[in-house]
Design a protein around this motif. Structure first.
Motif, PDB file in Angstrom:
ATOM      1  N   THR A 103       0.827  -1.204   0.000  1.00 51.49           N
ATOM      2  CA  THR A 103       0.000   0.000   0.000  1.00 51.49           C
ATOM      3  C   THR A 103       0.858   1.248   0.000  1.00 51.49           C
ATOM      4  N   CYS A 104       0.267   2.348  -0.446  1.00 52.99           N
ATOM      5  CA  CYS A 104       0.847   3.675  -0.278  1.00 52.99           C
ATOM      6  C   CYS A 104      -0.303   4.667  -0.327  1.00 52.99           C
ATOM      7  N   TRP A 105      -0.018   5.919  -0.030  1.00 57.64           N
ATOM      8  CA  TRP A 105      -1.060   6.934   0.086  1.00 57.64           C
ATOM      9  C   TRP A 105      -0.802   8.102  -0.849  1.00 57.64           C
ATOM     10  N   ILE A 106      -1.896   8.658  -1.388  1.00 55.12           N
ATOM     11  CA  ILE A 106      -1.864   9.931  -2.093  1.00 55.12           C
ATOM     12  C   ILE A 106      -2.933  10.805  -1.445  1.00 55.12           C
ATOM     13  N   THR A 107      -2.881  12.103  -1.709  1.00 57.56           N
ATOM     14  CA  THR A 107      -3.847  13.037  -1.134  1.00 57.56           C
ATOM     15  C   THR A 107      -4.407  13.912  -2.236  1.00 57.56           C
TER      16      THR A 107
END
Length: 133
Positions: A103-107
């Protein structure tokens, strides 16, 4: 029963559309003049249904997280390829986490967090009871 979509209030519709189309969403349709403002329906390629509704009504005041929504989750085939594609479009992704589902995150432009998930080989699409056994 099934969840149909999530509605996200946005501050600047064009800015949000630019972000979500860069991520890969397509505009399916727009409904103007509702009691909630303009509604823009988005879906991912290969998906049969709308999954995000952008709600734009400047008269409602500032939009953004903190009023109940924590994050959205998007399944991707290759986290590495998705991160590279997003970087080429000016969207920075956080570090890759987790050895199981990667997983990873973007905003998004209004501060909503989006988790990108690459399931391990052989894992069903989505979280199942088996993930908690």
């Amino acid at each position: 029963m099934r969840t149909l979509h999530v509605g996200l209030r946005v501050n600047e519709l064009e800015r949000s559309l630019a972000f979500y189309t860069a991520v890969g969403y397509e505009v399916v349709g727009t409904v103007e003049g509702t009691a909630y403002g303009t509604l823009t329906m988005l879906q991912l390629p290969g998906d049969h249904f709308v999954t995000i509704e952008l709600v734009h009504d400047p008269a409602s005041g500032p939009a953004g997280p903190g009023v109940g929504i924590n994050h959205l989750v998007i399944q991707v085939e290759s986290l590495d390829a998705t991160r590279a594609d997003l970087a080429a479009k000016g969207i920075a992704a956080g570090p890759v986490e987790n050895p199981g589902p990667r997983t990873c995150w973007i905003t998004d432009p209004d501060g909503y967090r989006i988790e990108l998930v690459q399931w391990p080989a052989g894992h069903p699409d989505g979280i199942t009871k088996g993930d908690f056994a």
